[in-house]
Design a protein around this motif. Sequence first.
Motif: not given
Length: 421
Positions: A298-318
Motif C-alpha cells: 500500500t505504501v508503495d502505491v501511495i508513493d509510486r502514484a505520488q498521492v499527495i492528499y491521502p485520506h487515511v483511515f485506521s481500520f474500524s470494525a463496524r
Amino acid sequence: MAQDLERDQWRLVDPTEFADVYVINSCTVTAEADRQTRQAVRRVLRQNPKAHVIVTGCYAQNQADACAEIPGVSLVLGNDHKFAVAKFVQNLKKSVQVPEAAIQIDRLTGLPPALLEGFESRSRAFVQVQQGCDQSCTFCVIHRARGPSWSFDEAHILRQVRNFVSGGFSEVVICGVDLGSYESPGFEDGSRLPLASLLKKIADIPGAFRIRLSSVDPVHLTDDLLAVLSDPERFCPYLHVSIQSGSTLILKRMKRRYDREFLIDRLESARQHINGLVLGADVMAGFPTESEQDFADTVDVIDRAQVIYPHVFSFSARPGTPAARIPRQVPKEERRRRAATLRTVGEANRRLALRRMIGSVGQLIVERVDVPAKSNAYHGRLANYMPVRLMDPENASENEVGVEIQRVSEEVLVARVSPSE
Ligand code: SF4
C-alpha cells in the motif's frame, strides 16, 4: 435540509449558538464517527437543554435504536426523510420516536431532492448525481445506510448545474456514493449512458466554471472517462481515488473490484491523460490479516502514484460487517502506526509537489476572505485542489483570481495576483 427549513420560516443560526432545534447529520463510517455524533448531541444540549435534537444521516439510519437512546434526542430520522425535515420539525414532540419508515431505506423511490438554490459561499457548489451502492465491501456499512445504487434524472442534474452557474458559482463538484456507477437512460434498446457522457453534457453548459469530481473508484477510471477529464478548460486536474489498499490479497478480502496491477495501471493512465494531475486517495491501514508485506504494498502505491492528499483511515470494525468477524485482527496500536506511516508518505509527496508549484500561475477560486484588521488575505484553492493564500488581493474580484505562486508556507501556497490579470 437548511433550504427546506428556511422555506418553512425557520431562521438558521450558527451551530455554536442557542437554537430551538438542532439537526445533526451523522456519519457512521468509523466507530469514531459514531462517537462524534453522540458528542455533538451533548454539546448542543449544553447550549440549550430544552432544544429539540434531531439525528439524521447514516448513523441514524444504521443504528436508529442506539441514536434514540442518546439522552436528549427527540427524533431519529432516516436518510429517506431528511430532505423533508421541516415537516418532521413541525410535529416534533419532546419524546424519543423512531418512525418506522425512517429505517426502511430499501424503499427508496429514486426521487431527487428539490433543486438547491445555493450554499453558504458562492465559490463551490455540490451536485449529487448518484445515490447508494450495489457493492458490499466487507468493511463498509455505508451501502446499508444509503440503499442500492440509483442515478438522478439527467435533466434534473443539468438544470441544477445551469442554476448554479447562472447564480455565479465558479466550481461545481459532481458527487455520488459510488459516483462511477452513475448511468442515464441512453437508447431505446435499454442500454445506458455512463458518467463520461453526463460529464460531457455538463461541460457543454455555457459559462465560466470548472468541474471537479468527488471520490471515484479505480474500477470506474476508464480511458473514456479519463479522456473527458483531460479537458483542462473545464475539468480540474485533481482526482480523489478510493484506493483502500495496494495489496491484491487484502483488496480481495475487502471485496473490492480490482487488484493491485489494475490499480497501478489506472493511476498511471490517469496521469498520462490529465496534465498536471494531483492525486488524493482514501486508504485504509490495518485491515484484518494485513501483513507487513501487504502494508508495504500500500505504501508503495501511495508513493509510486505520488498521492499527495491521502485520506487515511485506521481500520474500524463496524458491527455486522464480514471484516469485523475475521479472527486475525491487526492490533489497534499497529493500525495507528501504519496509518501514521501512510500520512507521513503523503506529507513528503505533498511537500515536493507544493514546492514544484513555485513560479507557476493558476486560477484561484476564493473561499474565504480575512477580516482586514487581521491580514486582508484571500484563501482558496487552485483547480488542482492545492490551498492558496493570496497576499495582495487589491483590485481582485472576490470570486476568482489569476495568481502567481511565490512560496510555500506551512503546506499552503503563498501567491500574489498574477501580473497578467
Ligand atoms: S464501493 Fe464499497 S466502500 Fe464504497 S460505499 Fe460501496 S460498499 Fe462501501
